[in-house]
Design a protein around this motif. Structure first.
Motif, PDB file in Angstrom:
ATOM      1  N   ALA A   1     -55.271  -4.687   8.887  1.00  0.00           N
ATOM      2  CA  ALA A   1     -54.344  -3.565   8.770  1.00  0.00           C
ATOM      3  C   ALA A   1     -53.250  -3.871   7.750  1.00  0.00           C
ATOM      4  CB  ALA A   1     -53.731  -3.253  10.128  1.00  0.00           C
ATOM      5  N   ILE A   2     -52.721  -5.076   7.797  1.00  0.00           N
ATOM      6  CA  ILE A   2     -51.684  -5.470   6.835  1.00  0.00           C
ATOM      7  C   ILE A   2     -52.255  -5.497   5.419  1.00  0.00           C
ATOM      8  CG2 ILE A   2     -50.218  -7.396   6.099  1.00  0.00           C
ATOM      9  CD1 ILE A   2     -49.752  -8.000   9.063  1.00  0.00           C
ATOM     10  N   ALA A   3     -53.464  -6.031   5.258  1.00  0.00           N
ATOM     11  CA  ALA A   3     -54.083  -6.091   3.932  1.00  0.00           C
ATOM     12  C   ALA A   3     -54.388  -4.700   3.392  1.00  0.00           C
ATOM     13  CB  ALA A   3     -55.360  -6.929   3.999  1.00  0.00           C
ATOM     14  N   ALA A   4     -54.661  -3.750   4.257  1.00  0.00           N
ATOM     15  CA  ALA A   4     -54.958  -2.394   3.798  1.00  0.00           C
ATOM     16  C   ALA A   4     -53.689  -1.618   3.432  1.00  0.00           C
ATOM     17  CB  ALA A   4     -55.723  -1.648   4.879  1.00  0.00           C
ATOM     18  N   VAL A   5     -52.600  -1.878   4.148  1.00  0.00           N
ATOM     19  CA  VAL A   5     -51.360  -1.132   3.929  1.00  0.00           C
ATOM     20  C   VAL A   5     -50.520  -1.747   2.814  1.00  0.00           C
ATOM     21  CG1 VAL A   5     -49.172  -0.495   5.024  1.00  0.00           C
ATOM     22  CG2 VAL A   5     -51.303  -0.246   6.271  1.00  0.00           C
ATOM     23  N   LEU A   6     -50.560  -3.039   2.642  1.00  0.00           N
ATOM     24  CA  LEU A   6     -49.714  -3.738   1.688  1.00  0.00           C
ATOM     25  C   LEU A   6     -49.833  -3.222   0.250  1.00  0.00           C
ATOM     26  CD1 LEU A   6     -47.597  -5.946   1.850  1.00  0.00           C
ATOM     27  CD2 LEU A   6     -49.369  -7.600   1.337  1.00  0.00           C
ATOM     28  N   PRO A   7     -51.011  -2.959  -0.277  1.00  0.00           N
ATOM     29  CA  PRO A   7     -51.088  -2.470  -1.663  1.00  0.00           C
ATOM     30  C   PRO A   7     -50.457  -1.086  -1.867  1.00  0.00           C
ATOM     31  CG  PRO A   7     -53.213  -3.306  -0.982  1.00  0.00           C
ATOM     32  CD  PRO A   7     -52.344  -3.249   0.233  1.00  0.00           C
ATOM     33  N   SER A   8     -50.283  -0.314  -0.817  1.00  0.00           N
ATOM     34  CA  SER A   8     -49.714   1.017  -0.978  1.00  0.00           C
ATOM     35  C   SER A   8     -48.202   0.998  -1.146  1.00  0.00           C
ATOM     36  CB  SER A   8     -50.091   1.898   0.214  1.00  0.00           C
ATOM     37  OG  SER A   8     -49.457   1.433   1.373  1.00  0.00           O
ATOM     38  N   PHE A   9     -47.553  -0.145  -0.895  1.00  0.00           N
ATOM     39  CA  PHE A   9     -46.100  -0.249  -1.066  1.00  0.00           C
ATOM     40  C   PHE A   9     -45.761  -0.479  -2.527  1.00  0.00           C
ATOM     41  CE2 PHE A   9     -46.017  -1.760   3.462  1.00  0.00           C
ATOM     42  CZ  PHE A   9     -45.331  -0.662   3.945  1.00  0.00           C
ATOM     43  N   ASP A  10     -44.766   0.242  -3.006  1.00  0.00           N
ATOM     44  CA  ASP A  10     -44.254   0.038  -4.351  1.00  0.00           C
ATOM     45  C   ASP A  10     -43.136  -0.995  -4.264  1.00  0.00           C
ATOM     46  OD1 ASP A  10     -43.923   0.414  -7.060  1.00  0.00           O
ATOM     47  OD2 ASP A  10     -42.520   2.089  -6.805  1.00  0.00           O
ATOM     48  N   THR A  11     -43.095  -1.914  -5.223  1.00  0.00           N
ATOM     49  CA  THR A  11     -42.109  -2.987  -5.183  1.00  0.00           C
ATOM     50  C   THR A  11     -40.683  -2.435  -5.213  1.00  0.00           C
ATOM     51  OG1 THR A  11     -43.663  -4.387  -6.384  1.00  0.00           O
ATOM     52  CG2 THR A  11     -41.412  -5.157  -6.267  1.00  0.00           C
ATOM     53  N   ASP A  12     -40.437  -1.415  -6.028  1.00  0.00           N
ATOM     54  CA  ASP A  12     -39.090  -0.837  -6.104  1.00  0.00           C
ATOM     55  C   ASP A  12     -38.682  -0.218  -4.778  1.00  0.00           C
ATOM     56  OD1 ASP A  12     -38.916  -1.580  -8.753  1.00  0.00           O
ATOM     57  OD2 ASP A  12     -39.641   0.357  -9.505  1.00  0.00           O
ATOM     58  N   ASP A  13     -39.609   0.465  -4.133  1.00  0.00           N
ATOM     59  CA  ASP A  13     -39.301   1.065  -2.833  1.00  0.00           C
ATOM     60  C   ASP A  13     -39.022  -0.005  -1.784  1.00  0.00           C
ATOM     61  OD1 ASP A  13     -39.606   3.597  -3.853  1.00  0.00           O
ATOM     62  OD2 ASP A  13     -41.705   3.782  -3.202  1.00  0.00           O
ATOM     63  N   LEU A  14     -39.772  -1.078  -1.837  1.00  0.00           N
ATOM     64  CA  LEU A  14     -39.576  -2.169  -0.881  1.00  0.00           C
ATOM     65  C   LEU A  14     -38.206  -2.816  -1.072  1.00  0.00           C
ATOM     66  CD1 LEU A  14     -41.016  -3.665   1.381  1.00  0.00           C
ATOM     67  CD2 LEU A  14     -41.854  -5.273  -0.316  1.00  0.00           C
ATOM     68  N   ILE A  15     -37.823  -3.061  -2.325  1.00  0.00           N
ATOM     69  CA  ILE A  15     -36.515  -3.661  -2.604  1.00  0.00           C
ATOM     70  C   ILE A  15     -35.405  -2.712  -2.168  1.00  0.00           C
ATOM     71  CG2 ILE A  15     -34.959  -4.382  -4.471  1.00  0.00           C
ATOM     72  CD1 ILE A  15     -37.462  -5.478  -5.896  1.00  0.00           C
ATOM     73  N   THR A  16     -35.560  -1.424  -2.447  1.00  0.00           N
ATOM     74  CA  THR A  16     -34.572  -0.434  -2.026  1.00  0.00           C
ATOM     75  C   THR A  16     -34.436  -0.415  -0.513  1.00  0.00           C
ATOM     76  OG1 THR A  16     -35.100   0.926  -3.943  1.00  0.00           O
ATOM     77  CG2 THR A  16     -33.931   2.000  -2.156  1.00  0.00           C
ATOM     78  N   SER A  17     -35.543  -0.478   0.188  1.00  0.00           N
ATOM     79  CA  SER A  17     -35.510  -0.471   1.655  1.00  0.00           C
ATOM     80  C   SER A  17     -34.807  -1.705   2.198  1.00  0.00           C
ATOM     81  CB  SER A  17     -36.926  -0.411   2.217  1.00  0.00           C
ATOM     82  OG  SER A  17     -37.547   0.784   1.845  1.00  0.00           O
ATOM     83  N   VAL A  18     -35.065  -2.855   1.610  1.00  0.00           N
ATOM     84  CA  VAL A  18     -34.431  -4.093   2.061  1.00  0.00           C
ATOM     85  C   VAL A  18     -32.924  -4.031   1.818  1.00  0.00           C
ATOM     86  CG1 VAL A  18     -34.231  -6.574   1.594  1.00  0.00           C
ATOM     87  CG2 VAL A  18     -36.486  -5.531   1.822  1.00  0.00           C
ATOM     88  N   VAL A  19     -32.521  -3.564   0.636  1.00  0.00           N
ATOM     89  CA  VAL A  19     -31.092  -3.469   0.318  1.00  0.00           C
ATOM     90  C   VAL A  19     -30.402  -2.490   1.262  1.00  0.00           C
ATOM     91  CG1 VAL A  19     -29.439  -2.706  -1.440  1.00  0.00           C
ATOM     92  CG2 VAL A  19     -31.334  -4.192  -2.075  1.00  0.00           C
ATOM     93  N   MET A  20     -31.015  -1.345   1.507  1.00  0.00           N
ATOM     94  CA  MET A  20     -30.421  -0.357   2.404  1.00  0.00           C
ATOM     95  C   MET A  20     -30.330  -0.892   3.834  1.00  0.00           C
ATOM     96  SD  MET A  20     -29.558   2.124   0.553  1.00  0.00           S
ATOM     97  CE  MET A  20     -29.335   3.554   1.554  1.00  0.00           C
ATOM     98  N   ALA A  21     -31.327  -1.650   4.267  1.00  0.00           N
ATOM     99  CA  ALA A  21     -31.295  -2.239   5.609  1.00  0.00           C
ATOM    100  C   ALA A  21     -30.165  -3.257   5.729  1.00  0.00           C
ATOM    101  CB  ALA A  21     -32.634  -2.894   5.928  1.00  0.00           C
ATOM    102  N   VAL A  22     -29.964  -4.062   4.705  1.00  0.00           N
ATOM    103  CA  VAL A  22     -28.884  -5.051   4.724  1.00  0.00           C
ATOM    104  C   VAL A  22     -27.530  -4.352   4.742  1.00  0.00           C
ATOM    105  CG1 VAL A  22     -27.744  -6.850   3.344  1.00  0.00           C
ATOM    106  CG2 VAL A  22     -30.216  -6.901   3.656  1.00  0.00           C
ATOM    107  N   ILE A  23     -27.359  -3.325   3.913  1.00  0.00           N
ATOM    108  CA  ILE A  23     -26.099  -2.577   3.891  1.00  0.00           C
ATOM    109  C   ILE A  23     -25.835  -1.937   5.255  1.00  0.00           C
ATOM    110  CG2 ILE A  23     -24.950  -0.553   2.904  1.00  0.00           C
ATOM    111  CD1 ILE A  23     -26.278  -1.286   0.226  1.00  0.00           C
ATOM    112  N   GLY A  24     -26.851  -1.340   5.839  1.00  0.00           N
ATOM    113  CA  GLY A  24     -26.701  -0.724   7.153  1.00  0.00           C
ATOM    114  C   GLY A  24     -26.337  -1.729   8.231  1.00  0.00           C
ATOM    115  N   ALA A  25     -26.942  -2.901   8.184  1.00  0.00           N
ATOM    116  CA  ALA A  25     -26.645  -3.933   9.179  1.00  0.00           C
ATOM    117  C   ALA A  25     -25.211  -4.445   9.032  1.00  0.00           C
ATOM    118  CB  ALA A  25     -27.630  -5.091   9.041  1.00  0.00           C
ATOM    119  N   VAL A  26     -24.765  -4.632   7.793  1.00  0.00           N
ATOM    120  CA  VAL A  26     -23.398  -5.113   7.560  1.00  0.00           C
ATOM    121  C   VAL A  26     -22.384  -4.074   8.027  1.00  0.00           C
ATOM    122  CG1 VAL A  26     -21.723  -5.702   5.758  1.00  0.00           C
ATOM    123  CG2 VAL A  26     -23.997  -6.707   5.715  1.00  0.00           C
TER     124      VAL A  26
END
Length: 77
Positions: A16-41
């Motif tokens: 499941a992880i191998a099938a879903v992983l290629p569908s993620f865009d790197t920019d979207d992933l970085i944006t999601s991580v940054v937004m999650a960190v900002i929200g947590a802070v």
């Protein structure tokens, strides 16, 4: 969980992880991580400020109540 089913579950999860992983865009992933960190802070800071504010408010309310009860005791004596 029996050991014989562990490899089936691990294989299913890996597939499941191998099938879903290629569908993620790197920019979207970085944006999601940054937004999650900002929200947590922000969440942490707001909870910290509320804790300080409420602690001061409760402490002052308790001291006011204690001072009133002490003044009543002094008047009665």
């Amino acid at each position: 969980m029996p050991v014989k089913y562990l490899s089936i579950k691990a294989g299913t999860l890996g597939g499941a992880i191998a099938a879903v992983l290629p569908s993620f865009d790197t920019d979207d992933l970085i944006t999601s991580v940054v937004m999650a960190v900002i929200g947590a802070v922000i969440s942490f800071l707001v909870s910290l400020l509320l804790k300080i504010y409420l602690k001061d408010r409760i402490t002052s309310r308790l001291l006011r109540g204690r001072n009133k009860s002490l003044s009543r005791k002094r008047k009665n004596n």
